[in-house]
Design a protein around this motif. Structure first.
Motif, mmCIF file in Angstrom:
data_model
loop_
_atom_site.group_PDB
_atom_site.id
_atom_site.type_symbol
_atom_site.label_atom_id
_atom_site.label_comp_id
_atom_site.label_asym_id
_atom_site.label_seq_id
_atom_site.Cartn_x
_atom_site.Cartn_y
_atom_site.Cartn_z
ATOM 1 N N PHE A 1 0.855 -1.179 0.000
ATOM 2 C CA PHE A 1 0.000 0.000 0.000
ATOM 3 C C PHE A 1 0.897 1.237 0.000
ATOM 4 O O PHE A 1 1.725 1.399 0.890
ATOM 5 N N GLU A 2 0.743 2.098 -1.004
ATOM 6 C CA GLU A 2 1.500 3.349 -1.070
ATOM 7 C C GLU A 2 0.520 4.510 -1.034
ATOM 8 O O GLU A 2 -0.232 4.730 -1.976
ATOM 9 N N MET A 3 0.520 5.247 0.077
ATOM 10 C CA MET A 3 -0.436 6.329 0.283
ATOM 11 C C MET A 3 0.198 7.670 -0.057
ATOM 12 O O MET A 3 1.368 7.931 0.257
ATOM 13 N N SER A 4 -0.586 8.523 -0.691
ATOM 14 C CA SER A 4 -0.165 9.888 -0.989
ATOM 15 C C SER A 4 -1.392 10.790 -0.944
ATOM 16 O O SER A 4 -2.526 10.303 -0.903
ATOM 17 N N GLN A 5 -1.144 12.097 -0.938
ATOM 18 C CA GLN A 5 -2.239 13.073 -0.923
ATOM 19 C C GLN A 5 -2.202 13.879 -2.210
ATOM 20 O O GLN A 5 -1.147 14.422 -2.583
ATOM 21 N N LEU A 6 -3.339 13.962 -2.873
ATOM 22 C CA LEU A 6 -3.458 14.695 -4.127
ATOM 23 C C LEU A 6 -4.578 15.723 -4.007
ATOM 24 O O LEU A 6 -5.557 15.519 -3.285
ATOM 25 N N GLY A 7 -4.443 16.795 -4.746
ATOM 26 C CA GLY A 7 -5.426 17.876 -4.707
ATOM 27 C C GLY A 7 -4.928 19.022 -3.846
ATOM 28 O O GLY A 7 -4.720 18.851 -2.641
ATOM 29 N N GLU A 8 -4.736 20.192 -4.444
ATOM 30 C CA GLU A 8 -4.201 21.335 -3.714
ATOM 31 C C GLU A 8 -5.125 21.754 -2.578
ATOM 32 O O GLU A 8 -4.657 22.156 -1.505
ATOM 33 N N LYS A 9 -6.439 21.666 -2.775
ATOM 34 C CA LYS A 9 -7.395 22.089 -1.753
ATOM 35 C C LYS A 9 -7.891 20.922 -0.897
ATOM 36 O O LYS A 9 -8.104 21.078 0.299
ATOM 37 N N ASP B 1 -6.616 11.494 0.148
ATOM 38 C CA ASP B 1 -5.778 10.306 0.266
ATOM 39 C C ASP B 1 -5.982 9.406 -0.951
ATOM 40 O O ASP B 1 -7.117 9.049 -1.288
ATOM 41 N N VAL B 2 -4.885 9.037 -1.599
ATOM 42 C CA VAL B 2 -4.905 8.138 -2.744
ATOM 43 C C VAL B 2 -3.913 7.018 -2.471
ATOM 44 O O VAL B 2 -2.761 7.280 -2.108
ATOM 45 N N CYS B 3 -4.365 5.780 -2.619
ATOM 46 C CA CYS B 3 -3.521 4.630 -2.287
ATOM 47 C C CYS B 3 -3.311 3.754 -3.520
ATOM 48 O O CYS B 3 -4.277 3.379 -4.194
ATOM 49 N N ASP C 1 2.776 9.321 -12.807
ATOM 50 C CA ASP C 1 1.593 10.011 -13.335
ATOM 51 C C ASP C 1 0.796 10.673 -12.212
ATOM 52 O O ASP C 1 0.328 11.808 -12.351
ATOM 53 N N LEU C 2 0.617 9.968 -11.107
ATOM 54 C CA LEU C 2 -0.152 10.529 -9.999
ATOM 55 C C LEU C 2 0.568 11.722 -9.372
ATOM 56 O O LEU C 2 -0.073 12.707 -8.978
ATOM 57 N N SER C 3 1.877 11.645 -9.278
ATOM 58 C CA SER C 3 2.628 12.737 -8.650
ATOM 59 C C SER C 3 2.568 14.021 -9.472
ATOM 60 O O SER C 3 2.816 15.110 -8.938
ATOM 61 N N ARG C 4 2.240 13.918 -10.753
ATOM 62 C CA ARG C 4 2.199 15.094 -11.625
ATOM 63 C C ARG C 4 0.823 15.735 -11.704
ATOM 64 O O ARG C 4 0.656 16.751 -12.387
ATOM 65 N N ILE C 5 -0.163 15.183 -11.010
ATOM 66 C CA ILE C 5 -1.520 15.744 -11.035
ATOM 67 C C ILE C 5 -1.548 17.007 -10.183
ATOM 68 O O ILE C 5 -1.175 16.975 -9.002
#
Length: 504
Positions: free
Chosen positions: A177-185, A189-191, A210-214
């Protein structure tokens, strides 16, 4: 450090070592929002503050796990700020999740995730404890992927609950499981989920990139991510990214070497890369004998043909190739069409649009009346249209068969609904020749889908002998004992450099 109410660059700002100043900073960052709870307390003569967001934390858990241990420390008399901070971070077990914070950006992130944060005077750090208590929907039956013999649970809108549903089924350390946070506002949580011993490292790396560039401001559902990770999103009517609400289906896909993406706030999981044949599988296929699975799978392929091409084929044969019908049927069709005032193509499109309107109404209305509107509306309007001579009775039968067949494959419904209109126009303008031309264009488009070096038409094109049986049937579990195929077998090693947002 002092903040103004319009301060925006708070994410990397260090926490003030003055507790009262830190509280003023938090109020400035949040605009003194109503749901910000700040409780100033004194522990052993040291000023401290417990901060939480109303409705995001459990009041009972906070009283039992936070307040009671702190008050016991307070009963011991005078103590130093450093001693209190060591107690909070090293000598106590106030919660299962604990994190030391250094910046206001971390404080805001954890506060809005349901953590309680404790500040200690003269200490330029804070401690966050996970005592989430916000309301959430419990695990329920699947709504869009119902089965007879398979499991009857589905994902919810809470990502932690969804992760536990997957982990409960796959008790292997290879599950990552690799968790990250996306969305400036939203900081959603995206896993990313995958099996380290089955998924291709190249696919995992590219999805991670790809996800890191959103750079979207808000991410509300998993579909917000699809245009950024689906290479053929804007170039094909089909999609190489599937979605599922079933944990058992996700575990099956993980075991095949695919990568799955969960997004907090949505009960669906993205699966990639996928092939066309994946749309014709259900979890019930693994609960029945192979001969019956072969039968039902072929029924789904037939249903796909009927849903896409049957109205267009009917239009082409009636308008351009009437010699294919028997004389009795031809006379009946001729009499029915002569009684209608509109051309056949217009009739078919009009009925298909009417069907889509009734379907949309059934989806948006409350469940108690949604199904009734679709059924009663179809019966009443269809019967009245035939009796008034607006449409012919044979055409109504064709539309009914097409509508029923389209519900067999819900994952392909968006593509089916558009392709159906295209085939109707092709059949009405060019007969069987027009249909053949439409099929050639469609096949060229589908064969051009090659996301993550996996052809959408695999394992048929390119041909993969070890996996082709799963397209028309299901291999026996004794065969799975010998070899379980993965999506990596479809990958082409001579893949050209990737283009678009995910290019390196």
């Amino acid at each position: 450090m002092s903040f103004s109410p319009d301060y925006k660059n708070y994410k990397d700002a260090k926490i003030s070592d003055d507790t009262m100043q830190a509280m003023r900073d938090l109020r400035a960052v949040t605009g003194n929002t109503m749901d910000l709870n700040i409780m100033n307390i004194r522990i052993g003569g040291v000023e401290c503050a417990v901060v939480s967001i109303e409705g995001m934390t459990s009041t009972d858990a906070m009283s039992e796990l936070i307040f009671r241990p702190i008050m016991q420390l307070n009963d011991k008399g005078k103590t130093s700020p450093q001693r209190i901070f060591e107690f909070l971070t090293e000598e106590s077990l106030l919660a299962a999740e604990r994190k030391t914070l250094f910046t206001y950006g971390d404080v805001i992130q954890f506060l809005f995730s349901g953590f309680a944060v404790i500040f200690t005077d003269t200490i330029p750090k804070a401690v966050a404890y996970g005592i989430q208590g916000y309301d959430k929907r419990s695990v329920s039956d699947p709504k869009s992927e119902q089965t007879i013999h398979a499991a009857q649970d589905s994902f919810t809108e809470t990502i932690r609950t969804n992760l536990s549903l997957v982990r409960r089924r796959m008790k292997t350390p290879a599950l990552r499981f690799e968790m990250s946070q996306l969305g400036e506002k939203t900081s959603t949580d995206v896993c990313i989920m995958y099996l380290a011993d089955r998924a291709s490292p190249e696919i995992v790396r590219r999805i991670r990139t790809d996800l890191s560039r959103i750079k979207l401001d808000t991410i509300m559902t998993s579909e917000y991510l699809q245009p950024f990770i689906d290479e053929s999103y804007e170039n094909s009517i089909f999609s190489s990214v599937m979605r599922s609400e079933r944990p058992d289906m996700i575990c099956t896909c993980l075991n095949e070497g695919k990568v799955c993406i969960l997004v907090d706030g949505t009960p669906f999981c993205l699966i990639l890369p996928t092939v066309f044949a994946d749309n014709f599988r259900t979890m019930d296929d693994y609960c029945q004998k192979s001969f019956y699975v072969t039968f039902t799978r072929w029924m789904r392929y037939i249903a796909f043909f009927l849903a896409v091409a049957f109205p267009g084929l009917y239009v082409a044969l009636v308008m351009f190739h009437p010699e294919i019908f028997t004389m009795e049927l031809l006379l009946n069709l001729s009499a029915s069409e002569e009684a209608t005032p509109y051309p056949l193509v217009l009739e078919v499109i009009m009925l298909m649009v009417l069907f889509e309107i009734m379907r949309e109404a059934g989806l948006r209305l409350p469940k108690a009346v949604g199904g009734a509107v679709s059924i009663v509306g179809g019966l009443i309007i269809g019967d009245a249209a035939v009796k008034s001579g607006i449409v012919s009775a044979p055409l109504l039968i064709v539309i009914g068969i097409t509508a029923t067949a389209s519900f067999v494959l819900p994952s392909l419904y968006p593509a089916i609904s558009v392709l159906r209109i295209v085939f109707i126009l092709a059949g009405g303008l060019g007969g069987l020749f027009g249909l053949s031309l439409a099929i050639i264009v469609l096949m060229a488009n589908v064969n051009n889908m090659n996301d993550f070096a996996v052809s959408f038409t695999a394992p048929i094109m390119p041909f993969c002998r070890s996996s082709v049986k799963d397209v028309v049937s299901r291999a026996s579990f004794r065969e799975y004992e010998q070899k379980h195929s993965t999506i990596g077998e479809y990958r082409q090693t001579d893949e050209p450099p990737r283009k678009g947002k995910g290019s390196e």
